[in-house]
Design a protein around this motif. Structure first.
Motif, PDB file in Angstrom:
ATOM      1  N   SER A  12      -4.638   4.787   0.466  1.00 16.68           N
ATOM      2  CA  SER A  12      -3.107   4.991   0.896  1.00 16.68           C
ATOM      3  C   SER A  12      -3.623   5.833   2.419  1.00 16.68           C
ATOM      4  O   SER A  12      -4.866   5.597   2.870  1.00 16.68           O
ATOM      5  CB  SER A  12      -3.029   6.988   0.610  1.00 16.68           C
ATOM      6  N   ALA A  13      -2.338   5.219   3.388  1.00 16.29           N
ATOM      7  CA  ALA A  13      -2.877   5.823   4.705  1.00 16.29           C
ATOM      8  C   ALA A  13      -1.254   6.687   5.223  1.00 16.29           C
ATOM      9  O   ALA A  13      -0.513   6.792   5.154  1.00 16.29           O
ATOM     10  CB  ALA A  13      -2.768   3.949   5.274  1.00 16.29           C
ATOM     11  N   PRO A  42       5.632   1.077  10.863  1.00 16.99           N
ATOM     12  CA  PRO A  42       5.805  -0.331  11.006  1.00 16.99           C
ATOM     13  C   PRO A  42       6.357  -1.762  10.466  1.00 16.99           C
ATOM     14  O   PRO A  42       6.090  -1.052   9.538  1.00 16.99           O
ATOM     15  CB  PRO A  42       4.210  -0.162  11.528  1.00 16.99           C
ATOM     16  N   ARG A  43       6.001  -2.865  11.091  1.00 16.16           N
ATOM     17  CA  ARG A  43       6.726  -3.740  10.688  1.00 16.16           C
ATOM     18  C   ARG A  43       5.995  -4.231   9.065  1.00 16.16           C
ATOM     19  O   ARG A  43       6.295  -4.641   8.337  1.00 16.16           O
ATOM     20  CB  ARG A  43       7.628  -4.546  11.244  1.00 16.16           C
ATOM     21  N   GLU A  44       4.406  -4.253   9.538  1.00 19.21           N
ATOM     22  CA  GLU A  44       3.472  -4.875   8.800  1.00 19.21           C
ATOM     23  C   GLU A  44       2.709  -3.402   8.158  1.00 19.21           C
ATOM     24  O   GLU A  44       2.866  -2.540   9.054  1.00 19.21           O
ATOM     25  CB  GLU A  44       2.776  -5.684   9.623  1.00 19.21           C
ATOM     26  N   ALA A  45       2.506  -4.072   7.637  1.00 18.05           N
ATOM     27  CA  ALA A  45       1.488  -2.873   6.514  1.00 18.05           C
ATOM     28  C   ALA A  45       0.336  -2.783   6.795  1.00 18.05           C
ATOM     29  O   ALA A  45      -0.504  -3.704   7.391  1.00 18.05           O
ATOM     30  CB  ALA A  45       1.591  -3.527   4.812  1.00 18.05           C
ATOM     31  N   PRO A  46      -0.564  -1.614   6.609  1.00 15.64           N
ATOM     32  CA  PRO A  46      -2.171  -1.540   7.670  1.00 15.64           C
ATOM     33  C   PRO A  46      -2.894  -2.411   6.715  1.00 15.64           C
ATOM     34  O   PRO A  46      -2.634  -2.639   5.240  1.00 15.64           O
ATOM     35  CB  PRO A  46      -1.961  -0.081   7.553  1.00 15.64           C
ATOM     36  N   ALA A  47      -4.494  -2.804   7.256  1.00 12.94           N
ATOM     37  CA  ALA A  47      -4.339  -3.982   6.199  1.00 12.94           C
ATOM     38  C   ALA A  47      -5.604  -3.220   4.785  1.00 12.94           C
ATOM     39  O   ALA A  47      -5.771  -3.767   4.225  1.00 12.94           O
ATOM     40  CB  ALA A  47      -5.537  -4.600   7.354  1.00 12.94           C
ATOM     41  N   PRO A  62       1.005  -1.254  -0.208  1.00 16.20           N
ATOM     42  CA  PRO A  62      -0.253   0.077   0.133  1.00 16.20           C
ATOM     43  C   PRO A  62       1.280   1.386   0.080  1.00 16.20           C
ATOM     44  O   PRO A  62       1.917   1.169   0.012  1.00 16.20           O
ATOM     45  CB  PRO A  62      -0.614  -0.144   1.138  1.00 16.20           C
ATOM     46  N   TYR A  63       0.406   2.136  -0.344  1.00 18.01           N
ATOM     47  CA  TYR A  63       0.961   4.022  -0.709  1.00 18.01           C
ATOM     48  C   TYR A  63       1.162   3.964   1.140  1.00 18.01           C
ATOM     49  O   TYR A  63      -0.308   3.937   1.647  1.00 18.01           O
ATOM     50  CB  TYR A  63       0.275   4.508  -1.733  1.00 18.01           C
TER      51      TYR A  63
END
Length: 227
Positions: free
Chosen positions: A103-104, A94-99, A36-37
């Motif tokens: 864009s976030a 953060p190590r994990e991308a947002p669900a 994700p962006y």
């Protein structure tokens, strides 16, 4: 390129190569997951004891809402280490991308371990012309919580005695700009003259790029010379 253009979780998922022996060619297919962006959100600082979180944020090299660029994260980390306030600094998203898709705005996390704030030095020197002198120094790297650096040096010799002090406030009014104060008291006696002097100064320094610093200062000096 994706890591530096707002996609900090981009990764290589694999390659597939097909060789055509008769045509003497190889066709390679590379699969990339861009992720994700992401834009810069808030800054979260962990591990601080004496340094103010607001001072740490003054060194950031981006504006809130810009695309995340891993080169900027590394530059930010290097600038914090250069302050000598920390033994270690890790800057990352953060190590994990947002669900959620699209864009976030993601937070930037700083994990810091502060270095010792004070350094004391002492030395003994002997010169064949001036004789014995005792030297000492004291440095405080974080006087009031925003990286204010106080440096004191003293020299007590048979011919000359001096005390110098410097106070430096980093990130004054803008990034990479320091406000400095200097003071010195000196007394010297030799075969040619006797001197008693004092000096007070204030200045402003600004870094331009990696190699240049420009500045301006004003100095008031008093001296009494007896031949």
């Amino acid at each position: 390129a994706l890591l530096n253009q707002g996609r900090p979780w981009a990764k290589l998922e694999g390659r597939r190569a097909v060789a055509d022996m008769e045509a003497a060619t190889i066709e390679v297919e590379t699969r990339v997951a861009p992720g994700p962006y992401a834009e810069y959100g808030s800054i979260q600082v962990e591990g601080l004891e004496h340094v103010e979180p607001g001072h740490v944020q003054k060194y950031r090299v981006w504006k809130k809402g810009e695309a995340v660029d891993r080169r900027q994260l590394r530059e930010y980390q290097s600038e914090l280490m250069a302050t000598e306030l920390f033994d270690s600094v890790v800057v990352d998203v953060p190590r994990e991308a947002p669900a959620a898709s699209g864009s976030a705005a993601v937070p930037v996390t700083i994990q810091a371990a502060e270095a010792k704030r004070r350094t004391v030095t002492a030395g003994l020197r002997y010169d064949t012309d001036d004789g014995v002198s005792v030297r000492g120094g004291f440095k405080h790297r974080n006087l009031w919580g925003e990286g204010e650096r106080l440096t004191l040096d003293a020299n007590l010799g048979l011919v000359d005695q001096s005390v110098t002090a410097e106070l430096r406030k980093p990130q004054f009014l803008r990034r990479r700009q320091d406000l400095t104060f200097n003071a010195e008291a000196k007394h010297e006696e030799n075969d040619a003259y006797d001197e008693t002097s004092a000096l007070l100064g204030v200045g402003l320094e600004h870094e331009i790029g990696r190699y240049w610093t420009v500045g301006a200062s004003g100095v008031v000096e008093y001296s009494l010379l007896t031949q």
